[in-house]
Design an enzyme around this catalytic site. Sequence first.
Site: not given
Length: 314
Positions: A42, A134, A229, A196
Amino acid sequence: MSKSLRDLKVFTGNANPQLAQEIVDYLGIEMGKASVRTFSDGEVNISIDESVRGCDVFIIQPTCTPVNDNIMELLIMIDAIRRASARRVTVVIPYYGYARQDRKSRGREPITAKLVANLIAKAGARRVLAMDLHAGQIQGFFDVPVDHLLGVPILADYYSKLHLEDVVVVSPDMGGVSRARNLAERIGAPLAIIDKRRPMPNVSEVMNIIGDINGKNVIMVDDIIDTAGTITNGAQALIDRGAKAVYACCTHPVLSGPAIERLEASPIKELVATNTIPLREKHSDKIRLLSVAPLIGEAILRIHQDASVSKLFD
């Protein structure tokens, strides 16, 4: 090839080779020759198959799923190119993984956005070119210069050409207000905000809607859509409160877990996203992709020629 591009080289890992190819096509150069493989246990094995001595090298690698594998590919490729005597190594990160862990919201939590920034700089990157981080403060997590590209102008150009009537741009949460305002100003539309709360990660509940959305065509904008969501709950709340139709857009279509199923079952007419992240093999017909290759390609060219990148958004 023009003289100014002779020492410009672009390499990519396995994260988003299609986008990297679009970028080198825009630049009019060949993709750098590299082999990216894994050993049987790996471990990542990378070899650079051409000389980069004295070159201005750009590595294109979004750190999307599989996040840890793509980060290790990026770090090892930076190290290989730095040790091969490249003049400068610039990391192009269309999507920056771990960006959502950018502060401590409770005790004993890591700040992995800073940790990954440290790893990239320590590996040998001299500059970072990122797309829609972000949180804007992540630029300050890097100890090297950061050029920050925005996805909103690409999205605004698309919606301007749709000629929708009675449009309202909606931010799905308080944190995205500046992004939504930017889009609203570019397309000449008013702004609304969804209030929210998030009781736990990847779970959101709509509490209230600030602004007039009754009878309007609504465009919800976010930087990342992960499990979908937030965006689907918000879309349903907007329809329940009288919105005529709901469109959604984002820069980074992470779309993990139940995202596709939620999107299919939602009242969202269309989700417009950019190709910073490759879509999963099974995705919704509601999704429309816009290419960021011309924007990133132009930014690479400007960095290589020591010209202003911010002029792209004037």
